[in-house]
Write a protein that holds these residues in place. Structure first.
Motif, short mmCIF file in Angstrom:
data_model
loop_
_atom_site.label_atom_id
_atom_site.label_comp_id
_atom_site.label_asym_id
_atom_site.label_seq_id
_atom_site.Cartn_x
_atom_site.Cartn_y
_atom_site.Cartn_z
N VAL A 137 0.86 -1.19 0.00
CA VAL A 137 0.00 0.00 0.00
C VAL A 137 0.90 1.24 0.00
CG1 VAL A 137 -1.64 1.34 1.38
CG2 VAL A 137 -1.98 -1.12 1.08
N TRP A 138 1.92 1.23 0.85
CA TRP A 138 2.86 2.35 0.90
C TRP A 138 3.67 2.46 -0.40
CZ3 TRP A 138 3.88 0.37 6.37
CH2 TRP A 138 3.18 1.13 7.31
N LEU A 139 4.05 1.32 -0.96
CA LEU A 139 4.85 1.35 -2.19
C LEU A 139 4.05 1.88 -3.38
CD1 LEU A 139 6.80 -2.00 -1.71
CD2 LEU A 139 7.81 0.30 -1.81
N VAL A 140 2.79 1.50 -3.49
CA VAL A 140 1.93 2.01 -4.56
C VAL A 140 1.74 3.52 -4.39
CG1 VAL A 140 -0.45 2.01 -5.44
CG2 VAL A 140 0.76 -0.15 -5.09
N ASP A 141 1.58 3.95 -3.14
CA ASP A 141 1.42 5.38 -2.85
C ASP A 141 2.68 6.15 -3.26
OD1 ASP A 141 0.09 7.66 -1.72
OD2 ASP A 141 1.41 7.48 0.03
N ARG A 142 3.84 5.58 -2.99
CA ARG A 142 5.12 6.24 -3.28
C ARG A 142 5.51 6.12 -4.75
NH1 ARG A 142 9.71 6.77 0.05
NH2 ARG A 142 8.17 7.04 1.69
N PHE A 143 5.25 4.94 -5.33
CA PHE A 143 5.68 4.66 -6.71
C PHE A 143 4.49 4.17 -7.52
CE2 PHE A 143 9.17 3.32 -3.80
CZ PHE A 143 10.09 4.30 -4.10
N PRO A 144 3.84 5.02 -8.29
CA PRO A 144 2.69 4.57 -9.10
C PRO A 144 3.03 3.39 -10.02
CG PRO A 144 2.79 6.96 -9.03
CD PRO A 144 4.05 6.47 -8.36
N ALA A 145 4.28 3.28 -10.45
CA ALA A 145 4.69 2.17 -11.32
C ALA A 145 4.65 0.82 -10.60
CB ALA A 145 6.10 2.42 -11.86
N TYR A 146 4.52 0.86 -9.28
CA TYR A 146 4.49 -0.40 -8.52
C TYR A 146 3.29 -1.26 -8.90
CZ TYR A 146 5.65 -3.59 -4.76
OH TYR A 146 6.01 -4.72 -4.06
N ARG A 147 2.18 -0.63 -9.30
CA ARG A 147 0.97 -1.38 -9.71
C ARG A 147 1.28 -2.32 -10.88
NH1 ARG A 147 -2.95 -1.21 -6.55
NH2 ARG A 147 -3.97 0.69 -5.89
N ASP A 148 1.98 -1.81 -11.90
CA ASP A 148 2.35 -2.66 -13.04
C ASP A 148 3.28 -3.78 -12.60
OD1 ASP A 148 0.84 -1.10 -14.75
OD2 ASP A 148 2.54 0.20 -15.29
N TYR A 149 4.19 -3.47 -11.70
CA TYR A 149 5.12 -4.45 -11.16
C TYR A 149 4.35 -5.56 -10.43
CZ TYR A 149 9.05 -6.08 -8.18
OH TYR A 149 9.99 -6.83 -7.52
N GLN A 150 3.34 -5.18 -9.63
CA GLN A 150 2.51 -6.16 -8.94
C GLN A 150 1.79 -7.09 -9.91
OE1 GLN A 150 0.21 -3.21 -6.64
NE2 GLN A 150 0.60 -4.47 -4.84
N ALA A 151 1.39 -6.53 -11.05
CA ALA A 151 0.63 -7.31 -12.03
C ALA A 151 1.50 -8.35 -12.74
CB ALA A 151 -0.01 -6.38 -13.05
N THR A 152 2.82 -8.16 -12.74
CA THR A 152 3.68 -9.05 -13.52
C THR A 152 4.61 -9.92 -12.68
OG1 THR A 152 5.31 -7.28 -13.76
CG2 THR A 152 3.69 -7.51 -15.52
N VAL A 153 4.83 -9.57 -11.40
CA VAL A 153 5.79 -10.32 -10.56
C VAL A 153 5.06 -10.82 -9.31
CG1 VAL A 153 7.95 -10.14 -9.25
CG2 VAL A 153 7.72 -8.96 -11.43
N LYS A 154 5.23 -12.09 -8.98
CA LYS A 154 4.57 -12.69 -7.82
C LYS A 154 5.13 -12.10 -6.52
CE LYS A 154 2.06 -15.63 -10.17
NZ LYS A 154 0.64 -15.49 -10.28
N LYS A 155 4.32 -12.17 -5.46
CA LYS A 155 4.64 -11.49 -4.20
C LYS A 155 5.69 -12.20 -3.36
CE LYS A 155 1.10 -11.02 -1.49
NZ LYS A 155 0.03 -10.66 -0.58
N LEU A 156 5.48 -13.47 -3.01
CA LEU A 156 6.35 -14.13 -2.03
C LEU A 156 7.09 -15.36 -2.54
CD1 LEU A 156 4.12 -13.96 1.20
CD2 LEU A 156 6.19 -12.65 0.72
N ILE A 157 6.52 -16.05 -3.51
CA ILE A 157 7.14 -17.27 -4.02
C ILE A 157 7.25 -17.13 -5.55
CG2 ILE A 157 6.99 -19.78 -4.19
CD1 ILE A 157 5.17 -19.66 -1.67
N PRO A 158 8.48 -17.06 -6.07
CA PRO A 158 8.65 -16.81 -7.53
C PRO A 158 7.78 -17.74 -8.38
CG PRO A 158 10.79 -16.89 -6.43
CD PRO A 158 9.75 -17.31 -5.40
N GLY A 159 7.02 -17.13 -9.30
CA GLY A 159 6.21 -17.87 -10.25
C GLY A 159 4.97 -18.53 -9.68
N ILE A 160 4.79 -18.50 -8.34
CA ILE A 160 3.68 -19.23 -7.72
C ILE A 160 2.72 -18.31 -6.99
CG2 ILE A 160 3.06 -20.97 -6.00
CD1 ILE A 160 5.77 -22.32 -6.69
N TYR A 161 3.26 -17.50 -6.05
CA TYR A 161 2.39 -16.66 -5.22
C TYR A 161 3.05 -15.34 -4.90
CZ TYR A 161 -0.49 -14.98 -1.40
OH TYR A 161 -1.29 -14.21 -0.60
#
Length: 161
Positions: A137-161
């Protein structure tokens, strides 16, 4: 946007770090609970895998810390002078340090396969999921480009989750 300078340490997410420290302490030093595996040959194989995974986890954490550089903070709230990192291990997972710690918890579970160790490790996974959600939430607020990054890269486990 309020700079993190003007927020208290707890407004910047210090309680996540406290709970994280408790869970990691329990994984390493807490009661292990009922053994999940009693077969000696299987125990030896799992322990060997656990040691290998543990070494990999340490390597991942070190590389992720190097990739993050001056942005590194234990708190989920980014530093005021933070820049968005999407290179290195951050190309494969949004939170590679958390991934490395989770891998280390898995490694410990394989070496010491107790029911309580499993519960602590699962607790750590859920805590990191919640902590990452708040952090993002803080990263999206600070960096609008973070939304696109969230859409393409998984959060905690590469390629899975």
């Amino acid at each position: 946007m309020i700079s993190s300078h003007h927020k208290s340490i707890f407004e910047r997410g210090a309680w996540y770090v406290v709970v994280q420290g408790i869970l990691i302490g329990l994984i390493l030093f807490g009661p292990q609970g009922f053994p999940l595996i009693t077969s000696e040959p299987l125990t030896a194989i799992l322990q060997s895998c656990g040691i290998a995974i543990g070494l990999l986890a340490c390597l991942i954490m070190v590389i992720a810390v190097i990739n993050l550089g001056k942005n590194l903070t234990p708190l989920p709230c980014p530093k005021d002078d933070a820049v968005l990192i999407q290179t290195g291990l951050y190309r494969y997972v949004r939170h590679p340090i958390y991934f490395g710690v989770l891998l280390a918890a898995l490694a410990w579970l394989l070496v010491f396969p107790g029911l309580f160790v499993l519960v602590y490790a699962l607790g750590l996974f859920f805590l990191f999921d919640i902590k990452a959600r708040r952090e993002e939430v803080w990263l999206v607020d600070r960096f609008p480009a973070y939304r696109d990054y969230q859409a393409t890269v998984k959060k905690l486990i590469p390629g899975i989750y």
